[in-house]
Design an enzyme around this catalytic site. Structure first.
Site, PDB file in Angstrom:
ATOM      1  CD  GLU A 154      55.307  41.444  68.612  1.00  0.00           C
ATOM      2  OE1 GLU A 154      54.437  40.578  68.428  1.00  0.00           O
ATOM      3  OE2 GLU A 154      56.480  41.303  68.236  1.00  0.00           O
ATOM      4  CG  ASP A 168      54.200  44.944  72.530  1.00  0.00           C
ATOM      5  OD1 ASP A 168      55.279  44.694  71.996  1.00  0.00           O
ATOM      6  OD2 ASP A 168      53.638  44.193  73.343  1.00  0.00           O
ATOM      7  CD  GLU A 201      58.335  43.519  73.647  1.00  0.00           C
ATOM      8  OE1 GLU A 201      57.792  42.718  72.868  1.00  0.00           O
ATOM      9  OE2 GLU A 201      58.457  43.311  74.867  1.00  0.00           O
ATOM     10  CG  HIS A 236      58.983  41.045  77.886  1.00  0.00           C
ATOM     11  ND1 HIS A 236      57.939  40.845  78.762  1.00  0.00           N
ATOM     12  CD2 HIS A 236      58.534  40.638  76.672  1.00  0.00           C
ATOM     13  CE1 HIS A 236      56.915  40.318  78.114  1.00  0.00           C
ATOM     14  NE2 HIS A 236      57.238  40.191  76.849  1.00  0.00           N
ATOM     15  CG  ASN A 237      55.469  43.332  77.514  1.00  0.00           C
ATOM     16  OD1 ASN A 237      55.652  43.278  76.289  1.00  0.00           O
ATOM     17  ND2 ASN A 237      54.626  42.534  78.136  1.00  0.00           N
ATOM     18  CG  HIS A 293      50.405  43.401  77.118  1.00  0.00           C
ATOM     19  ND1 HIS A 293      51.340  42.903  76.250  1.00  0.00           N
ATOM     20  CD2 HIS A 293      49.996  42.343  77.862  1.00  0.00           C
ATOM     21  CE1 HIS A 293      51.497  41.617  76.459  1.00  0.00           C
ATOM     22  NE2 HIS A 293      50.690  41.240  77.434  1.00  0.00           N
TER      23      HIS A 293
END
Length: 753
Positions: free
Chosen positions: A381, A334, A332, A302-303, A347
């Site tokens: 994302e 973003d 991931e 995650h992230n 983020h």
């Protein structure tokens, strides 16, 4: 041991250059400092000195790899100052930061690059005894402050405290005098080895040896076979197998000629990989990799771009490299609109730093398949406008090339997801998609109104809201056809319930769940969740409340069949221990086949009521915690010695959440002896993880972590086994270990439990 153990290695020109020493630039951010570096005579320790910081050392054992050229963000940022052929990066095990160095010439850089690689290979080729010799030598060197090659009694006493030993002075002096064969009042390196052997005589191993040795001096092949059958539960053991172990581990040629094993050989076997708690047959790739993707647990991050917390932490390409080399198969990204028409990764709405999307994809292209050849899922994302979505699509196609899966396999849409075997070497994009895979959309329509973000709208969950607390519902945005067309088997859709999914979902559609929603589904409708995952993939992500990049317990979601349980890989602790434990099997390839009862379409298992299932078969787990060996010292303060205790923790279905611990041993981290037995009932062993934790007892405050090891229940070897402890960041703490005796048995009336 008159000289360093590494003296057996050939000293080539590269190692001679390293031993003579070099002036290297240590690069950090935008600054560089000249420092003297050289290889010490032990062949494993690198010493360096600076004008301001004094001296320091690190061991080649801590180095995982050497990268040549501008192969780090720091060196890339300074590429205009230092030629690539003079640059190299040392990558350390665990979460320790890289060391970026620049030599004065290309030839000198190559000497260090090739020399360190040689030393890493040398260390990897060492046997158990050689590594122990090296460990002893390291301690001897630390204690020999005046470098005269000898230790007097005072230095030896100080060394014992450094080694976590608080031993009676009279007894220590008696052993010291016995080892001092030269009668000089001091020990040379060879005498110190004898002293160490007397100090570490394993009474626990000797007791086991005596139980099977008729003459108390050796084990015949027949006696060793009896031990393997009765204690180690090797049901297929034979005289031939016993003889193979004698040939492998017996140190005495005289004993070998007799076809027997001495106490030293027996201890060498117990300390070997075959004597470890982790079944060697489960270490390598051994599972069926030809089943649909939905039948596997998939190591997921995650992230992935973050090295630290989610508010001000650094975004880094190195974070992707670190995750991928640990076997992570779902990363991931973003994405947000960036300056100059280039999408950036960070983020959103926080102070985390930004990196270019194209650099992330280039990193993925280079490192995706170094640790595992099985497919990588790129979880996108997407917060970009159409224009930069098109740029993203171009980067994906041009940088990844044939590695990017752009079309269904064989040009046909099947009835189930393809297997990891079929998708070897491929990168799959997980994102929103226009239309369905089975039909072609109107080619003139290059964008549609669609919610391009993939995550749930639950209040308090991160992917739905910015870190500034924006709780407005996401608005519709345009989705680029170019980007949409790159999504094949991982089309992101919202979850509308199990019945809707059963009737309408395509096999290539998958949903993402916040940890709170996923846990609620697992608790309230566990059986339905498991059945859902027979055909469909799902991804679970941490709550947005974990701004410090903390993690949640993944076991609850694995027990409900969730395949992609995303964790913050940058954060060490229990949760990552469980993740490393589960994916430590099957060649660390990042894919673990789920139990058979979780892969059948008509499965009725409810993780909250496992004893109602027809395949229910609980087992009794008995662990005798016998002893510990060379536990690390936590504080370097004079007289500070650990008071160790061992806790065994079970993680699995709700009924399999249990823990038991031993008493603590006062002032002995060197060879503590417990001889205490901990008992458990494991209701669904196929889903259970067993975690061994060593802590330093503190009656006034929270215990300090010493080391741990986590293992899937099906990978456990029964019998007398050693457990090699790992540090908080997952690195080996050699030679720290536990010695245990494990027994697993069935229950006569499991239904009544």
């Amino acid at each position: 041991m008159d000289s360093a153990p590494s003296s057996r290695f050939h000293i080539d020109d590269n190692l001679q250059t390293m031993t003579a020493g070099s002036t290297l630039r240590k690069i950090k951010s935008r600054t560089s400092t000249k420092r003297q570096f050289r290889l010490l005579e032990d062949g494993l320790t690198i010493w360096y000195k600076s004008r301001w910081a004094g001296t320091s050392t690190f061991s080649v054992r801590e180095v995982e790899a050497v990268r040549e050229g501008h192969q780090s963000e720091v060196l890339l940022n300074m590429a205009d100052k230092f030629p690539a052929e003079q640059c190299f990066t040392l990558v350390f095990h665990g979460r320790q930061g890289n060391l970026d160095l620049v030599a004065e010439t290309a030839e000198e850089a190559q000497a260090w690059i090739q020399g360190i690689r040689t030393l890493i290979d040398n260390f990897k080729s060492m046997g158990v005894q050689e590594r122990l010799d090296q460990w002893i030598w390291d301690w001897f060197q630390k204690a020999d402050k005046n470098n005269d090659g000898r230790l007097n009694f005072r230095e030896t006493r100080k060394l014992l405290r450094m080694m976590n030993v608080d031993m009676n002075e009279e007894y220590t002096l008696r052993l010291f005098n016995r080892a001092d064969e030269s009668d000089t009042g001091s020990l040379d390196s060879e005498e110190f080895v004898q002293f160490y052997k007397m100090l570490t005589k394993r009474e626990d191993v000797w007791t086991v040896f005596q139980d099977y040795s008729r003459d108390g001096e050796k084990l015949t092949a027949s006696e060793l076979q009896d031990f393997l059958l009765q204690e180690q539960r090797e049901t297929k053991s034979s005289r031939q197998r016993a003889q193979e172990l004698i040939d492998l581990y017996e140190l005495s040629e005289a004993a070998k000629k007799l076809g027997a094993m001495s106490l030293e050989g027996f201890q060498a076997y117990l300390c070997s990989q075959e004597g470890e708690v982790f079944n060697p047959e489960h270490r390598g790739l051994h599972q069926d990799m030809s089943q649909p993707l939905s039948h596997y647990y998939i190591s997921s991050s995650h992230n992935t771009y973050l090295l630290e917390d989610q508010l001000r932490g650094q975004s880094s390409l190195e974070a992707y490299i670190q995750a991928l080399k640990r076997g992570c198969r779902c990363v991931e990204v973003d994405c947000w609109d960036g300056l100059g028409g280039e999408p950036v990764v960070y983020h959103g709405h926080t102070l985390t730093s930004k990196i270019l999307f194209r650099d992330v994809i280039a990193t993925l292209e280079e490192y995706a398949f170094k640790a595992s050849e099985f497919p990588v899922i790129l979880s996108l994302e997407n917060h970009c406008g159409v224009e930069q979505q098109e740029v993203m699509a171009q980067h994906l196609v041009h940088i990844l090339g044939d590695k990017l899966l752009r079309f269904p396999l064989n040009g046909q849409v099947a009835q189930q997801l393809p297997s990891p075997q079929e998708l070897k070497g491929k990168i799959l994009l997980k994102a929103k998609k226009i239309g369905i895979l089975e039909e072609h959309c109107d080619e003139t329509e290059d964008k549609v109104d669609e919610e391009i973000s993939d995550e749930e709208d639950d209040p308090g969950d991160e992917e739905s809201h910015s870190a500034e607390g924006d709780t407005k519902k996401k608005s519709k945005s345009h989705l680029s056809r170019e980007l949409s067309d790159l999504v094949v088997y991982c089309k992101s859709v919202h979850f509308h319930g199990f019945e809707h999914s059963r009737l309408h979902s395509k096999f290539y559609e998958m949903s993402s769940f916040s940890e709170s929603k996923a846990k609620k589904l697992a608790t309230d409708t566990g059986a339905d969740f498991i059945r859902h995952h027979v055909k469909q993939l799902s991804r679970v992500y941490p709550s947005g409340l974990w701004t410090d990049s903390s993690n949640y317990n993944p076991q609850t979601l694995w027990s409900a069949g969730c395949q992609i349980v995303a964790l913050n890989f940058q954060t060490a602790g229990l949760e990552m221990d469980l993740n490393d434990g589960l994916f430590g099997q099957n060649g660390r390839c990042g894919y673990v086949l789920k139990p058979e009862f979780m892969r059948a379409g008509d499965t009725a298992l409810d993780p909250n009521h496992p004893n109602d299932h027809e395949s229910y078969r609980a087992l009794r787990l008995s662990i005798q915690v016998i002893s510990g060996q060379q536990l690390p010292k936590l504080s370097q303060k004079e007289g500070s010695i650990v008071d160790p205790l061992v806790r065994v923790e079970i993680y699995g279905v709700p009924q399999d959440q249990a823990k038991e611990e031993t008493s603590y041993i006062v002032n002995n981290g060197f060879n503590p002896l417990w001889n205490e037995t901990l008992n458990f009932i494991v209701h669904v062993p196929e889903l259970a993880l067993v975690r061994f934790v060593v802590e330093d007892y503190d009656k006034a405050s929270r215990n300090d972590f010493v080391g741990q090891f986590t293992i899937p229940f099906p990978c456990i070897q029964q019998g007398y086994r050693h457990i090699q402890l790992l540090s908080k960041d997952g690195s080996a703490i050699s030679p720290s270990s536990l010695f245990v005796n494990i027994k697993i048995s069935g229950l006569k009336e499991t239904k009544d439990l």
